[in-house]
Write a protein that holds these residues in place. Sequence first.
Motif, PDB file in Angstrom:
ATOM      1  N   GLU A 186       0.860  -1.187   0.000  1.00 55.52           N
ATOM      2  CA  GLU A 186       0.000   0.000   0.000  1.00 55.52           C
ATOM      3  C   GLU A 186       0.896   1.237   0.000  1.00 55.52           C
ATOM      4  N   ASP A 187       0.701   2.136  -0.986  1.00 54.41           N
ATOM      5  CA  ASP A 187       1.597   3.290  -1.095  1.00 54.41           C
ATOM      6  C   ASP A 187       1.174   4.467  -0.223  1.00 54.41           C
ATOM      7  N   ASN A 188      -0.010   4.428   0.348  1.00 54.11           N
ATOM      8  CA  ASN A 188      -0.470   5.497   1.234  1.00 54.11           C
ATOM      9  C   ASN A 188       0.034   5.212   2.651  1.00 54.11           C
ATOM     10  N   GLU A 189       1.032   5.963   3.077  1.00 57.85           N
ATOM     11  CA  GLU A 189       1.654   5.687   4.371  1.00 57.85           C
ATOM     12  C   GLU A 189       0.721   5.942   5.545  1.00 57.85           C
TER      13      GLU A 189
ATOM     14  N   ILE B 179      -0.863  -9.422  15.027  1.00 55.09           N
ATOM     15  CA  ILE B 179      -0.644  -9.886  13.662  1.00 55.09           C
ATOM     16  C   ILE B 179       0.707  -9.364  13.193  1.00 55.09           C
ATOM     17  N   GLU B 180       1.561 -10.248  12.718  1.00 56.18           N
ATOM     18  CA  GLU B 180       2.878  -9.848  12.216  1.00 56.18           C
ATOM     19  C   GLU B 180       2.719  -9.324  10.792  1.00 56.18           C
ATOM     20  N   ALA B 181       2.942  -8.035  10.608  1.00 54.40           N
ATOM     21  CA  ALA B 181       2.698  -7.406   9.310  1.00 54.40           C
ATOM     22  C   ALA B 181       3.958  -6.760   8.757  1.00 54.40           C
ATOM     23  N   THR B 182       4.139  -6.924   7.448  1.00 52.66           N
ATOM     24  CA  THR B 182       5.202  -6.239   6.711  1.00 52.66           C
ATOM     25  C   THR B 182       4.537  -5.262   5.759  1.00 52.66           C
ATOM     26  N   PHE B 183       5.013  -4.020   5.717  1.00 46.64           N
ATOM     27  CA  PHE B 183       4.421  -2.980   4.879  1.00 46.64           C
ATOM     28  C   PHE B 183       5.419  -2.563   3.797  1.00 46.64           C
ATOM     29  N   ILE B 184       4.967  -2.608   2.545  1.00 50.62           N
ATOM     30  CA  ILE B 184       5.772  -2.175   1.406  1.00 50.62           C
ATOM     31  C   ILE B 184       4.949  -1.139   0.639  1.00 50.62           C
ATOM     32  N   HIS B 185       5.610  -0.047   0.188  1.00 52.70           N
ATOM     33  CA  HIS B 185       4.896   1.053  -0.455  1.00 52.70           C
ATOM     34  C   HIS B 185       5.074   1.092  -1.969  1.00 52.70           C
TER      35      HIS B 185
ATOM     36  N   GLY C 112       7.146  -4.828  -3.432  1.00 56.31           N
ATOM     37  CA  GLY C 112       6.262  -5.703  -2.670  1.00 56.31           C
ATOM     38  C   GLY C 112       6.202  -7.102  -3.259  1.00 56.31           C
ATOM     39  N   TYR C 113       6.125  -7.187  -4.600  1.00 54.43           N
ATOM     40  CA  TYR C 113       6.086  -8.498  -5.243  1.00 54.43           C
ATOM     41  C   TYR C 113       7.390  -9.252  -5.009  1.00 54.43           C
ATOM     42  N   GLU C 114       8.509  -8.551  -5.111  1.00 49.02           N
ATOM     43  CA  GLU C 114       9.805  -9.193  -4.870  1.00 49.02           C
ATOM     44  C   GLU C 114       9.931  -9.663  -3.425  1.00 49.02           C
ATOM     45  N   ARG C 115       9.349  -8.911  -2.489  1.00 54.70           N
ATOM     46  CA  ARG C 115       9.372  -9.340  -1.084  1.00 54.70           C
ATOM     47  C   ARG C 115       8.548 -10.605  -0.911  1.00 54.70           C
ATOM     48  N   PHE C 116       7.413 -10.682  -1.595  1.00 54.87           N
ATOM     49  CA  PHE C 116       6.578 -11.886  -1.549  1.00 54.87           C
ATOM     50  C   PHE C 116       7.352 -13.107  -2.037  1.00 54.87           C
ATOM     51  N   LEU C 117       8.166 -12.934  -3.083  1.00 53.91           N
ATOM     52  CA  LEU C 117       8.925 -14.048  -3.637  1.00 53.91           C
ATOM     53  C   LEU C 117       9.989 -14.555  -2.663  1.00 53.91           C
ATOM     54  N   LYS C 118      10.457 -13.692  -1.786  1.00 53.74           N
ATOM     55  CA  LYS C 118      11.547 -14.042  -0.875  1.00 53.74           C
ATOM     56  C   LYS C 118      11.072 -14.655   0.438  1.00 53.74           C
ATOM     57  N   GLU C 119       9.834 -14.367   0.838  1.00 58.14           N
ATOM     58  CA  GLU C 119       9.348 -14.815   2.138  1.00 58.14           C
ATOM     59  C   GLU C 119       8.003 -15.529   1.997  1.00 58.14           C
ATOM     60  N   ASP C 120       7.661 -16.283   3.020  1.00 53.87           N
ATOM     61  CA  ASP C 120       6.365 -16.959   3.069  1.00 53.87           C
ATOM     62  C   ASP C 120       5.386 -16.101   3.870  1.00 53.87           C
TER      63      ASP C 120
ATOM     64  N   ASP D  31      -3.047  -2.985  -2.619  1.00 53.43           N
ATOM     65  CA  ASP D  31      -3.748  -1.842  -3.196  1.00 53.43           C
ATOM     66  C   ASP D  31      -3.666  -1.956  -4.717  1.00 53.43           C
ATOM     67  N   LEU D  32      -4.696  -1.500  -5.424  1.00 50.69           N
ATOM     68  CA  LEU D  32      -4.683  -1.591  -6.881  1.00 50.69           C
ATOM     69  C   LEU D  32      -3.791  -0.537  -7.515  1.00 50.69           C
ATOM     70  N   MET D  33      -3.796   0.667  -6.957  1.00 57.84           N
ATOM     71  CA  MET D  33      -3.032   1.777  -7.524  1.00 57.84           C
ATOM     72  C   MET D  33      -1.693   1.887  -6.816  1.00 57.84           C
ATOM     73  N   LEU D  34      -0.641   1.383  -7.469  1.00 57.33           N
ATOM     74  CA  LEU D  34       0.693   1.336  -6.867  1.00 57.33           C
ATOM     75  C   LEU D  34       1.741   1.804  -7.868  1.00 57.33           C
ATOM     76  N   PRO D  35       2.825   2.404  -7.396  1.00 51.59           N
ATOM     77  CA  PRO D  35       3.942   2.731  -8.288  1.00 51.59           C
ATOM     78  C   PRO D  35       4.711   1.479  -8.689  1.00 51.59           C
ATOM     79  N   SER D  36       5.367   1.526  -9.834  1.00 55.38           N
ATOM     80  CA  SER D  36       6.243   0.466 -10.366  1.00 55.38           C
ATOM     81  C   SER D  36       5.473  -0.739 -10.911  1.00 55.38           C
ATOM     82  N   MET D  37       4.542  -1.260 -10.144  1.00 56.82           N
ATOM     83  CA  MET D  37       3.734  -2.397 -10.577  1.00 56.82           C
ATOM     84  C   MET D  37       2.368  -2.292  -9.928  1.00 56.82           C
TER      85      MET D  37
END
Length: 231
Positions: free
Chosen positions: A7-10, A25-31, A36-44, A51-57
């Motif tokens: 989510e890009d809205n801080e 709840i253990e949460a990781t936040f990527i803007h 964010g997609y690359e973080r998903f690939l690295k962790e379970d 969010d639908l409206m995001l920079p880069s992807m």
Amino acid sequence: MKLLMIEDNESVTQMMELFFLKEQIEATFIHDGKEGYERFLKEDFDLLIIDLMLPSMDGMTICRKVREISQVPIIILTAKESESDQVLGLDMGADDYVTKPFSPLALIARIKAVSRRGKNQSGDTDDPAEKDLLKTTYFTVNKSTREIFYEGKPLEALTPKEFDLVCFLMEHPRQVFSREQLLERVWGYQFYGDERTVDVHIKRLRKKLATDEHLFLHTIWGVGYKFDETE
């Protein structure tokens, strides 16, 4: 539960961080979408909130790419009121969507519902062969491996919510359920006034289940849906 929120809205992530901490709840936040997609690939992760409206992807692309390799539950966030955007998100493989501005408590309730289902599915049983298998005239459902076989052949991969929905309907053959009932029984939360989530999931399931001879999932106009192999 380990959760990834892209989510890009801080201000939104800062608000949700407080609620996640309270709920333990253990949460990781990527803007950024690509990050964010690359973080998903690295962790379970046990759940993704995108969010639908995001920079880069954008969120649609992330959802589609995630579904190519994983069945992790996905909730999409959107500020758009367009029905087509919400339906497209579900078609991309999301399990649910929440429209901004949203109630943090409502989002937490949906996250908890996913957590409860996971615990129920991982619980030990005295007789796994008896409790984990569901057989109908044409289908065999393995609840433990979350697979469905049509006349012995595995079906196309189902999303977590698609599996939960069709499994619930198969467990209650020929019984008609309203959209509100399905939201409460399958999604695990009270009805908030939007039935399109159920409709889109039924539409996707029909494409994966139906044959030339049988529809299996039937619409009872003005009432809801049922699973019936006899029609």
